[in-house]
Design a protein around this motif. Structure first.
Motif, mmCIF file in Angstrom:
data_model
loop_
_atom_site.group_PDB
_atom_site.id
_atom_site.type_symbol
_atom_site.label_atom_id
_atom_site.label_comp_id
_atom_site.label_asym_id
_atom_site.label_seq_id
_atom_site.Cartn_x
_atom_site.Cartn_y
_atom_site.Cartn_z
ATOM 1 N N UNK A 115 0.814 -1.211 0.000
ATOM 2 C CA UNK A 115 0.000 0.000 0.000
ATOM 3 C C UNK A 115 0.847 1.261 0.000
ATOM 4 N N UNK A 116 1.926 1.255 0.804
ATOM 5 C CA UNK A 116 2.789 2.444 0.860
ATOM 6 C C UNK A 116 3.548 2.653 -0.441
ATOM 7 N N UNK A 117 3.868 1.558 -1.132
ATOM 8 C CA UNK A 117 4.605 1.694 -2.390
ATOM 9 C C UNK A 117 3.815 2.511 -3.406
ATOM 10 N N UNK A 118 2.502 2.389 -3.360
ATOM 11 C CA UNK A 118 1.682 3.137 -4.314
ATOM 12 C C UNK A 118 1.752 4.636 -4.070
ATOM 13 N N UNK A 119 2.143 5.061 -2.856
ATOM 14 C CA UNK A 119 2.278 6.501 -2.594
ATOM 15 C C UNK A 119 3.367 7.116 -3.456
ATOM 16 N N UNK A 120 4.346 6.307 -3.899
ATOM 17 C CA UNK A 120 5.414 6.828 -4.754
ATOM 18 C C UNK A 120 4.914 7.183 -6.147
ATOM 19 N N UNK A 129 12.963 4.444 -7.233
ATOM 20 C CA UNK A 129 12.479 4.201 -5.870
ATOM 21 C C UNK A 129 11.224 3.322 -5.893
ATOM 22 N N UNK A 130 10.341 3.591 -6.862
ATOM 23 C CA UNK A 130 9.120 2.785 -6.975
ATOM 24 C C UNK A 130 9.462 1.326 -7.301
ATOM 25 N N UNK A 131 10.437 1.148 -8.223
ATOM 26 C CA UNK A 131 10.865 -0.208 -8.556
ATOM 27 C C UNK A 131 11.465 -0.928 -7.356
ATOM 28 N N UNK A 132 12.272 -0.205 -6.574
ATOM 29 C CA UNK A 132 12.860 -0.808 -5.374
ATOM 30 C C UNK A 132 11.778 -1.183 -4.365
ATOM 31 N N UNK A 133 10.768 -0.318 -4.221
ATOM 32 C CA UNK A 133 9.675 -0.614 -3.294
ATOM 33 C C UNK A 133 8.897 -1.838 -3.739
ATOM 34 N N UNK A 134 8.655 -1.926 -5.052
ATOM 35 C CA UNK A 134 7.951 -3.111 -5.578
ATOM 36 C C UNK A 134 8.768 -4.378 -5.319
#
Length: 571
Positions: free
Chosen positions: A32-37, A59-64
């Motif tokens: 859920x937090x990754x979508x904030x990026x 950063x989004x790729x790293x979060x995923x």
């Protein structure tokens, strides 16, 4: 649900389950937090310098990737814990069933235990391996997304937040509406399983009656009941599924309308609005899956509840400080015992001195076999006491008590192994010579010699590959190998042919030699040489004495003797 799971499995499993749950929750929150990026990514893409989106995309790729790693770790932990729990619950259920009193195993228990030990345990234990992860993700990820939307735009966030209590209420009401139907369907499943077992067991009777092509009415009706119960269960869950779909679509439409309105008056940027809509759409799939997941969890919870009910059934209590009997005499002192809603014994008293033989005879239903069950503590008495060597059987450790008994019943059950395996059950550590000696004493060696594989001959499930007399010889050899000081015999020759009866009698005589014996018989010749005979009727001793004494009295025993010993007159 988790509390019930831990109660069923034991709290020693709480740490791996809680660790697995923490991993699954962390993965759902991280997703859920990754979508904030997406907000800075879209802002940069819609801005004057789209290249500024590159670090945010990284950063989004790293979060995923981090979400995927957490999800993998959670799923792997779920499978591992689920496998361990499955193995543990089978061991616990098997151990518990072995300690339950035999009175618990009524006719209805066959189907219940069959379903529970088969698909019931698998369904209950699938919670951790297959259901917990998706359910946590479907519940926690949307809640995290709602928090992200609140942070982006409080008005849109409140609209999304309004759906939370509605979804929770729908899940709660659906659970209540389907609970009774799910329980009814489970009951019908158990009944149908019992009817299938009954149908298989009734094949000899059906075929003897020439009814091989007829349908079995009781089984057919039971299967129809299963179908009706399944339809009712499905229909009871339908309003919840429709309500969930309607709620999700309504909230998405409301967010779209409010977002468009606020975008037109400049209250929200295009990047933020697009992010909110993407996040809301991402919520839809897991929320809609709650209906299916909730139904599967309710079914698993029902199986867990039934498993918990069986595991909470009290076994016969073990003494805190077991005593040791002083000898092998038997005493039944003023025993009262009730079973199946009626009184079997009321103040029954009798005794068997050490090394003596007691014959028990009487009409069917008099309580003869029940007496043997009480002596071996298959049940506990309601009043009075059963003593072995002067000690109440309830004060003896179960292992110590059973080590003192060798029991031979009329209906012999053999496990699906070889003949030698089944004989060795009497004393697994016996030498090959001791096994052969016991077999010879039981005249089992005659059977082994004519079988092509000898001692390695498989007996089949329940001993199906052997005749009744051959199975009885195995059971006597097993009892001889055990070499217990007390012998209980229950109608061991009543259904045998003359050849097997003679062989079994020889084995029984060897088994009884020098031991305390209680033997139940319909054929009175079996007990005529007993030291004392009691005639039971309606749970009471109506006559007792030696064979000759009872014949001289001309009472019930003498009447039975003349009925069974004298040839029928020709008409």
């Amino acid at each position: 649900m988790i509390r019930m799971l831990l109660r069923v499995l034991g709290h020693q499993h709480s740490r791996p389950i809680r660790r697995t749950l923490a991993l699954m929750v962390s993965a759902a929150v991280a997703e859920g937090l990754a979508y904030a990026l997406l907000v800075p990514v879209l802002r940069a893409l819609f801005g004057d310098t789209p290249a500024d989106a590159r670090p945010w995309l990284g950063a989004f790729g790293a979060a995923v990737a981090a979400c995927a790693a957490l999800r993998y770790a959670g799923d792997l932990a779920g499978f591992r814990v689920g496998t361990a729990l499955l193995r543990g619950v089978y061991h616990r259920l098997g151990d518990h069933l072995a300690r339950l009193p035999l009175g618990w195993y009524g006719p209805a228990r066959v189907g219940e235990v069959s379903v529970l030990a088969g698909q019931g345990v698998l369904r209950a234990m699938s919670v951790v391996a297959h259901l917990l992860g998706p359910y946590v993700s479907a519940a926690v990820t949307p809640l995290t997304i709602v928090a992200v939307v609140l942070a982006l735009h409080w008005q849109l966030g409140l609209v999304a937040l309004a759906a939370v209590p509605v979804v929770a209420a729908i899940q709660l009401l659906t659970g209540r509406a389907t609970a009774a139907e799910d329980a009814g369907r489970a009951a019908r499943d158990r009944e149908a399983t019992g009817r299938v077992v009954e149908y298989v067991q009734a094949q000899p009777v059906l075929r003897a009656g020439g009814r091989t092509t007829e349908r079995f009415r009781l089984l057919d009706e039971s299967l129809r009941q299963v179908g009706r119960a399944s339809r009712r269960s499905t229909l009871s869950a339908l309003p919840g599924a429709l309500g969930l779909t309607l709620t999700v679509q309504t909230v998405f439409s409301a967010l779209l309308a409010l977002g468009a309105y606020r975008a037109l008056d400049g209250g929200i940027g295009a990047a933020e609005l697009l992010t909110v809509l993407v996040l809301t759409a991402r919520c839809a799939d897991p929320l809609l899956s709650l209906a299916d997941l909730g139904g599967a969890l309710r079914g698993a919870r029902g199986e867990l509840a039934r498993l918990d009910e069986v595991l909470r059934t009290e076994p016969l209590p073990e003494p805190a400080e077991p005593v040791r009997p002083a000898g092998h005499g038997i005493e039944v002192a003023s025993v009262t015992f009730r079973h199946g809603g009626h009184t079997v014994f009321d103040g029954l008293t009798l005794s068997v001195p050490e090394g003596r033989r007691l014959g028990v005879v009487g009409p069917s239903g008099a309580g003869k076999s029940t007496l043997l069950h009480l002596l071996a503590r298959f049940h506990d008495v309601d009043a009075g006491a059963v003593r072995v060597g002067g000690a109440d059987v309830r004060a003896l450790a179960t292992a110590d008590l059973m080590a003192r008994f060798a029991i031979v019943f009329q209906d012999v059950y053999l496990f699906d192994g070889t003949i030698e395996d089944n004989v060795r059950l009497g004393r697994p550590g016996a030498t090959a010579a001791e096994v052969r000696e016991a077999a010879a004493a039981a005249r089992l060696d005659e059977v082994v010699e004519r079988l092509p594989d000898g001692w390695a001959t498989p007996v089949g499930e329940g001993g199906a590959r052997l005749s009744g007399g051959e199975r009885q010889r195995v059971s006597i050899a097993r009892a001889l190998l055990k070499d217990a000081p007390i012998v209980l015999l229950d109608e061991v020759t009543s259904a045998l042919d003359p050849v097997n009866e003679a062989a079994v009698h020889a084995g029984v005589e060897r088994l009884m030699r020098g031991r305390t014996v209680v033997m139940v018989a319909h054929r009175l010749r079996t007990v005529q040489h007993a030291d004392r005979i009691v005639f039971l009727d309606a749970g009471r001793v109506v006559e007792e004495g030696t064979h000759d004494e009872l014949l001289r009295r001309g009472g019930r025993y003498a009447h039975f003797w003349h009925l069974t010993a004298e040839p029928m007159p020709r008409g």
